[in-house]
Motif scaffolding. Structure first.
Motif, mmCIF file in Angstrom:
data_model
loop_
_atom_site.group_PDB
_atom_site.id
_atom_site.type_symbol
_atom_site.label_atom_id
_atom_site.label_comp_id
_atom_site.label_asym_id
_atom_site.label_seq_id
_atom_site.Cartn_x
_atom_site.Cartn_y
_atom_site.Cartn_z
ATOM 1 N N ILE A 1 46.087 54.815 45.059
ATOM 2 C CA ILE A 1 45.361 53.690 45.634
ATOM 3 C C ILE A 1 45.539 53.733 47.154
ATOM 4 N N PRO A 2 44.445 53.660 47.926
ATOM 5 C CA PRO A 2 44.586 53.640 49.392
ATOM 6 C C PRO A 2 45.294 52.372 49.859
ATOM 7 N N LYS A 3 45.689 52.373 51.110
ATOM 8 C CA LYS A 3 46.298 51.165 51.676
ATOM 9 C C LYS A 3 45.354 49.982 51.519
ATOM 10 N N ALA A 4 44.072 50.207 51.739
ATOM 11 C CA ALA A 4 43.045 49.178 51.536
ATOM 12 C C ALA A 4 41.713 49.877 51.316
ATOM 13 N N VAL A 5 40.921 49.357 50.390
ATOM 14 C CA VAL A 5 39.649 49.998 50.073
ATOM 15 C C VAL A 5 38.672 48.943 49.558
ATOM 16 N N LEU A 6 37.385 49.130 49.882
ATOM 17 C CA LEU A 6 36.342 48.272 49.344
ATOM 18 C C LEU A 6 35.951 48.744 47.951
ATOM 19 N N VAL A 7 35.818 47.810 47.017
ATOM 20 C CA VAL A 7 35.423 48.124 45.652
ATOM 21 C C VAL A 7 34.479 47.026 45.165
ATOM 22 N N PRO A 8 33.705 47.295 44.113
ATOM 23 C CA PRO A 8 32.888 46.223 43.545
ATOM 24 C C PRO A 8 33.781 45.073 43.073
ATOM 25 N N LEU A 9 33.266 43.862 43.186
ATOM 26 C CA LEU A 9 34.037 42.678 42.819
ATOM 27 C C LEU A 9 33.986 42.443 41.307
ATOM 28 N N ASP A 10 35.135 42.108 40.728
ATOM 29 C CA ASP A 10 35.243 41.735 39.315
ATOM 30 C C ASP A 10 34.775 42.837 38.362
#
Length: 211
Positions: A169-178
């Motif tokens: 898992i990256p430090k922070a990443v955008l992903v689809p919600l829910d």
């Protein structure tokens, strides 16, 4: 998914604010070490430190701040709640956004440079005070953070967990919600070995989830 944000009191006429677990395969009888059900995930997550005080992480606006500034403050708080990890957060709403009930506006926040658009709908003022305004804010994407996932897993299993394994898992990443993401983790309990059985994690507007 829409979330209701309870209002916060603000001085001044504009007052906004509007505000899974792993399983032990057991192995064959007499085996010293159970055979994993699948590949052991490569990323080990240790227990993260406690979250910093929110008031220090996201200072409140000045007493004479505009409605737009107060709304942006609330969205910074929502973004931090979604990430469940400290980070640099900015927020911007149109300067002329109205506090009138039914107003719909798009605001933007960033977390460590990752931009999220929010659809915001202004609600009614509270019957007991004009200094309270309800609003709903729906992010168009989710933010998933490594520390946020670790905080979830160690919070769920508390003293029973030894460590967690995830698939980078990256430090922070955008992903689809829910929606179940491509990232998954296995919780390894104290005295146990990894089984290779993992559960996907997903982002919600209230933080990561693993079910």
């Amino acid at each position: 998914m829409r979330s209701k944000i309870m209002p916060l009191l603000i001085a001044g006429s504009l007052a906004l604010l509007a505000t899974g677990c792993g399983s032990d395969s057991g192995g064959s009888e007499g085996s010293a070490t159970p055979k994993p059900d699948g590949p052991v995930l490569p990323q080990r997550l240790e227990k993260p430190p406690a979250m910093p005080d929110e008031d220090k992480a996201q200072p409140s606006p000045a007493a004479d701040a505009s409605f737009s500034e107060n709304l942006a403050y609330e969205l910074r708080r929502k973004t931090l709640d979604m990430a469940k990890a400290p980070g640099k957060i900015t927020a911007n709403c149109p300067a002329d956004v109205s506090s009138k009930s039914g107003t719909v506006v798009t605001c933007k926040t960033t977390y460590e440079g990752l931009e999220v658009e929010w659809s915001v709908r202004i609600g009614d003022k509270a019957a007991f005070s004009n200094n309270y305004v309800d609003f709903t804010a729906t992010p168009k994407q989710g933010i998933l953070t490594r520390d946020g996932v670790a905080r979830l897993l160690y919070g769920n299993y508390r003293d029973s967990i030894d460590y967690a394994l995830c698939n980078n898992i990256p430090k922070a990443v955008l992903v689809p919600l829910d929606v179940k993401s491509k990232y998954a983790c296995e919780v390894v309990m104290k005295g146990k070995q990894p089984t290779g059985y993992s559960e996907p994690v997903r982002a919600t507007d209230a933080g990561p989830r693993s079910f």
